[in-house]
Enzyme design. Sequence first.
Site, PDB file in Angstrom:
ATOM      1  N   TYR A 157       0.847  -1.205   0.000  1.00 22.48           N
ATOM      2  CA  TYR A 157       0.000   0.000   0.000  1.00 22.48           C
ATOM      3  C   TYR A 157       0.881   1.253   0.000  1.00 22.48           C
ATOM      4  CZ  TYR A 157      -3.644   3.277   1.608  1.00 22.48           C
ATOM      5  OH  TYR A 157      -4.509   4.332   1.738  1.00 22.48           O
ATOM      6  N   LYS A 161       1.160   4.125  -2.959  1.00 21.42           N
ATOM      7  CA  LYS A 161       0.770   5.519  -2.704  1.00 21.42           C
ATOM      8  C   LYS A 161       1.950   6.474  -2.938  1.00 21.42           C
ATOM      9  CE  LYS A 161      -3.570   4.907  -1.704  1.00 21.42           C
ATOM     10  NZ  LYS A 161      -4.622   5.508  -2.528  1.00 21.42           N
TER      11      LYS A 161
END
Length: 267
Positions: A157, A161
């Site tokens: 994640y 990002k």
Amino acid sequence: MRLKNKVALITGAARGIGESIAKAYAAEGAFVYVTDIDLTNGLIVAQAIGSSASFVFLDVRNEKAWSDITDSIIETHGRLDIVVNNAGITGFEESFEPHDPEHATLEAWRSVHETNLDGVFLGCKYAIRAMRVTGSGSIINISSRSGLVGIPAAAAYASSKAAVRNHTKSVALYCAEQGMKVRCNSIHPAAILTPMWEPMLGSGPDREANMAMFVQDTPLRRFGMPEEVAAVAVMLAADESSYMTGSEINIDGGILAGSAGVPSEKT
Ligand code: NAD
């Protein structure tokens, strides 16, 4: 009516931050395409907004679907002014197994990047093409605080990002080089109370304690609300931010500002 006569497309808008952005944009006068892979909730959100919204099923990983929806918007409205690349997954939706750098599977790593990064790449690509019609527009990419710092238990994640943050700047520079008035900025939220948190908070007696634990290092000592992120997304979509491109805005209760540095009683 800061978005009067503008046409917006928001991904992952069936709930959470995307839903709040869709409602805020409509309240500011935009026509909003509510898109998601969650057909049931997406239709509910669009119906709640009323005649200034339409739901379209859009899986952000599907390039053909991006091409079709942007062509159809241009055919219908002759313009696409705002694209919010909001859809994102933690990878913990099915099971809460940490994606740490030592144990994450390649499959899990790729799956998170496919939605969070490939989806944003495609969203920017087709937004730029559609915005060429008027030569102007605003692309808003929802990154995360996790795009600015490492997160050992959510390495996939965080990596996805961070890449969104950087790609936002490439898009901003490319559009400027092309002489287009297309701006691209990223928003970096942290601890916003949406359904994304449900697997981590649980619904049992520990819920309150879990909530307190997750915000204990946040200077404002609370979760943020999706409407607070939507307010920033309105500003970036509106012409009032016309000199902002390639920028990043943190909305995190102060967590990235640093630590308070208060000496403990023992020292
Ligand atoms: P959420 O899980 O509540 O909503 C995400 C939505 O995205 C869902 O409706 C889901 O169906 C949709 N979606 C998932 N995969 C999709 C796909 N392939 N195509 C289209 N839609 C898809 O999440 P949220 O908390 O509202 O988060 C929205 C964005 O904000 C995400 O990018 C997330 O990473 C980011 N973010 C959230 C927080 C937070 O604390 N909530 C913090 C930092 C960043």
